[in-house]
Design an enzyme around this catalytic site. Structure first.
Site, PDB file in Angstrom:
ATOM      1  CG  HIS A  98      -0.607  14.674   1.130  1.00 29.36           C
ATOM      2  ND1 HIS A  98      -1.425  14.635   0.026  1.00 29.36           N
ATOM      3  CD2 HIS A  98      -1.019  13.682   1.936  1.00 29.36           C
ATOM      4  CE1 HIS A  98      -2.308  13.643   0.175  1.00 29.36           C
ATOM      5  NE2 HIS A  98      -2.076  13.041   1.322  1.00 29.36           N
ATOM      6  NE  ARG A 131       0.171  11.461  -2.910  1.00 30.14           N
ATOM      7  CZ  ARG A 131      -0.847  10.834  -2.301  1.00 30.14           C
ATOM      8  NH1 ARG A 131      -1.674  10.075  -2.986  1.00 30.14           N
ATOM      9  NH2 ARG A 131      -1.041  10.996  -1.020  1.00 30.14           N
ATOM     10  N   PRO A 164      -5.626  14.060   3.738  1.00 31.36           N
ATOM     11  CG  PRO A 164      -7.074  12.249   3.425  1.00 31.36           C
ATOM     12  CD  PRO A 164      -6.763  13.636   2.921  1.00 31.36           C
ATOM     13  CG  ASP A 193      -2.440   4.628   3.456  1.00 27.67           C
ATOM     14  OD1 ASP A 193      -2.253   5.004   2.276  1.00 27.67           O
ATOM     15  OD2 ASP A 193      -3.486   4.894   4.087  1.00 27.67           O
ATOM     16  CG  HIS A 217      -6.176   1.772   5.326  1.00 22.43           C
ATOM     17  ND1 HIS A 217      -7.536   1.587   5.287  1.00 22.43           N
ATOM     18  CD2 HIS A 217      -5.887   2.588   4.275  1.00 22.43           C
ATOM     19  CE1 HIS A 217      -8.031   2.256   4.261  1.00 22.43           C
ATOM     20  NE2 HIS A 217      -7.063   2.863   3.639  1.00 22.43           N
ATOM     21  CG  ASN A 253      -4.985   7.501  -4.579  1.00 26.40           C
ATOM     22  OD1 ASN A 253      -3.929   6.893  -4.731  1.00 26.40           O
ATOM     23  ND2 ASN A 253      -5.253   8.185  -3.484  1.00 26.40           N
ATOM     24  CG  ASP A 312      -6.289   3.258  -0.722  1.00 27.04           C
ATOM     25  OD1 ASP A 312      -6.907   3.002   0.321  1.00 27.04           O
ATOM     26  OD2 ASP A 312      -5.313   4.024  -0.758  1.00 27.04           O
ATOM     27  CG  HIS A 343      -2.021   0.891   1.230  1.00 32.65           C
ATOM     28  ND1 HIS A 343      -3.223   0.598   1.827  1.00 32.65           N
ATOM     29  CD2 HIS A 343      -2.169   2.134   0.707  1.00 32.65           C
ATOM     30  CE1 HIS A 343      -4.053   1.611   1.653  1.00 32.65           C
ATOM     31  NE2 HIS A 343      -3.432   2.554   0.989  1.00 32.65           N
ATOM     32  CG  HIS A 385      -1.183   6.647  -1.764  1.00 32.88           C
ATOM     33  ND1 HIS A 385      -2.333   6.500  -2.510  1.00 32.88           N
ATOM     34  CD2 HIS A 385      -1.449   6.134  -0.543  1.00 32.88           C
ATOM     35  CE1 HIS A 385      -3.271   5.917  -1.757  1.00 32.88           C
ATOM     36  NE2 HIS A 385      -2.760   5.686  -0.565  1.00 32.88           N
TER      37      HIS A 385
HETATM   38  O1  DOR Z   1      -4.740   9.016   4.455  1.00 39.86           O
HETATM   39  C1  DOR Z   1      -4.924   8.589   3.327  1.00 39.86           C
HETATM   40  N1  DOR Z   1      -4.285   9.110   2.282  1.00 39.86           N
HETATM   41  N2  DOR Z   1      -5.804   7.589   3.135  1.00 39.86           N
HETATM   42  C2  DOR Z   1      -6.172   7.210   1.910  1.00 39.86           C
HETATM   43  O2  DOR Z   1      -6.976   6.304   1.801  1.00 39.86           O
HETATM   44  C3  DOR Z   1      -5.629   7.889   0.716  1.00 39.86           C
HETATM   45  C4  DOR Z   1      -4.329   8.489   1.015  1.00 39.86           C
HETATM   46  C5  DOR Z   1      -3.859   9.455  -0.048  1.00 39.86           C
HETATM   47  O3  DOR Z   1      -3.937   9.140  -1.229  1.00 39.86           O
HETATM   48  O4  DOR Z   1      -3.343  10.514   0.316  1.00 39.86           O
END
Ligand code: DOR
Length: 429
Positions: A310, A65, A324, A306, A233, A95, A153, A61, A63
């Site tokens: 950001h 980006r 988040p 996860d 998660h 995503n 997700d 899991h 990301h």
């Molecule tokens: O905290 C999270 N951030 N939960 C998620 O399910 C998506 C993820 C994100 O893509 O930033």
């Protein structure tokens, strides 16, 4: 052909624990010298004195980006963070923008991973087109392109009928559907766990029930269809219990927990700092105790990060506007070693061979350390202490909730496809 040897370490894998040197040639382990007095020799030596030598870790899991939010992370920077964290394979969440619902996008993600050459990047596919929850993504084409894990997700699939159809279509393909359990009508506007802390802070709450309701529904859909599912998660005590019961009944379900959910509580939000905003939210100490029990007794199969980078300015926004998510790849091992009171072999099952099986890569990751096996390996010092300094992380983003924390357990070397990609805690690519 270069012969790489890892000397002086203690091997721990699914077969057990033994002192031994490991020799690697052409992408594979060629020799394991167990309990020999003479060290193996080669053209290049990685010193593993005081270290554990294990199969590389697999993160179900992350990301990364890319495509779409390269200011927060790229596949290259994210896979460098992964390698530094001891991971030799990561499942890239869909995503992105565009979302990973077409062969073109998943091929792009895979190729960017190959170009970086730091770990294997396994693109996941969407359950629904654009992760919009309306129409099923083209599983046949995506599966033929090598995608094994499918998820929306970031969103849960809200429509029960659509989820049932997704499972039925998944069945003949042998793919695995992974659910982000969240009934969205219960979490609109929520920024943290619904409980006494959120009432005190006057912040809108995300009830445990929003996760548990969808988890319950999906366990029943697994019962109905007989199709395996993975649950992303888990964050609540009741979720752990639901999965425990489902497994006791023999249902083909698997589950993961993140380091932040087993180490941090909702009280961190008293700072109103958006670095602690994550979805699902940080819960209570009772939930942490239940997650730890689930990690210990096999209810929870895997630790997954996860990893959710950001860009700094987005996390500086007020809590209700900040996105988040938190970083995870470079701190996961240390948090597991420092905070879980588990035998090392269990920690490694959670980080390596269990997730390798769920990701469908058990032919090449999470393998026992024996001659002939692919050389995807991690060498880490379980006693080394280090302090988390955001500026020192390889991720392009800085949103770690552990800044300033001193942790135990540090990756020294990572070997991916036979090559050292991290040596002495430094990425070589
Ligand atoms: O905290 C999270 N951030 N939960 C998620 O399910 C998506 C993820 C994100 O893509 O930033």
């Amino acid at each position: 052909m270069t012969r790489l040897v890892i000397t002086g370490g203690t091997i721990i894998d699914q077969r057990g624990e033994r002192r031994g040197d490991v020799a690697v040639e052409d992408g594979r382990i060629v020799e394991v010298g167990v309990d020999t007095t003479a060290a193996l020799t080669g053209d290049r030596t990685l010193d593993a004195t005081g270290c554990i030598v294990s199969p590389g870790f697999v993160d179900l899991h992350v990301h990364l980006r890319e495509p779409g939010k390269e200011e927060a992370e790229t596949i290259e920077t994210g896979s460098r963070a992964a390698a530094l964290g001891g991971f030799t394979a990561v499942v890239a969440m869909p995503n992105t923008d565009p979302a990973q619902d077409s062969v073109a996008v998943v091929e792009f993600v895979r190729q960017q991973g190959e170009r970086a050459g730091l770990c294997e990047v396994l693109p996941s596919g969407c359950i629904t087109v654009g992760r919009n929850g309306d129409h099923l993504a083209p599983y046949g084409e995506l599966s033929a392109a090598g995608v094994h894990l499918f998820t929306d997700d970031g969103n849960g699939v809200q429509d029960a009928q659509l989820m049932r159809r997704a499972l039925e279509y998944a069945k003949p393909l042998g793919i695995v559907l992974a659910q982000h359990c969240e009934v969205s009508s219960l979490t609109k506007g929520a920024v943290m766990h619904e409980g006494s802390c959120c009432s005190r802070l006057g912040l809108p709450g995300w009830p445990a029930l929003a996760e548990e309701l969808m988890l319950f529904r999906d366990i029943e859909l697994v019962r109905l269809t007989g199709v395996p599912m993975h649950f992303l998660h888990l964050s609540t005590a009741r979720s752990v219990e639901l999965v425990r019961q489902a497994k006791a009944e023999g249902l083909p379900v698997t589950a993961e927990a993140t380091p932040h959910h087993f180490t941090l509580t909702d009280e961190m939000l008293e700072s109103y700092d958006a670095v602690y905003k994550v979805n699902p939210p940080l819960r209570t100490s009772d939930d942490i105790a239940a997650l730890k029990a689930g990690l210990a007794d096999g209810t929870i199969d895997a630790i997954a990060t996860d990893h959710a980078p950001h860009a700094p300015h987005t996390k500086e926004a007020p809590l209700d506007q900040a996105p988040p998510g938190m970083l995870g790849l470079e701190t996961a091992l240390a948090l597991a070693v420092t905070e879980l009171d588990l035998p090392m072999q269990r920690v490694l099952a959670l980080l390596s061979w269990n997730p390798a099986a769920i990701a469908g890569v058990a032919d090449r990751h999470g393998r026992p350390l024996e001659a002939g096996e692919p050389a995807n390996l991690c060498v880490f010092d379980p006693t080394a202490e280090w302090t988390v300094v955001p500026a020192n992380l390889a991720s392009k983003s800085r949103n770690t909730p552990y800044a300033g924390r001193t942790l135990r357990g540090k990756v020294r070397h990572t070997v991916f496809a036979g090559d050292a990609v991290v040596e002495g805690g430094v990425a070589l690519r």
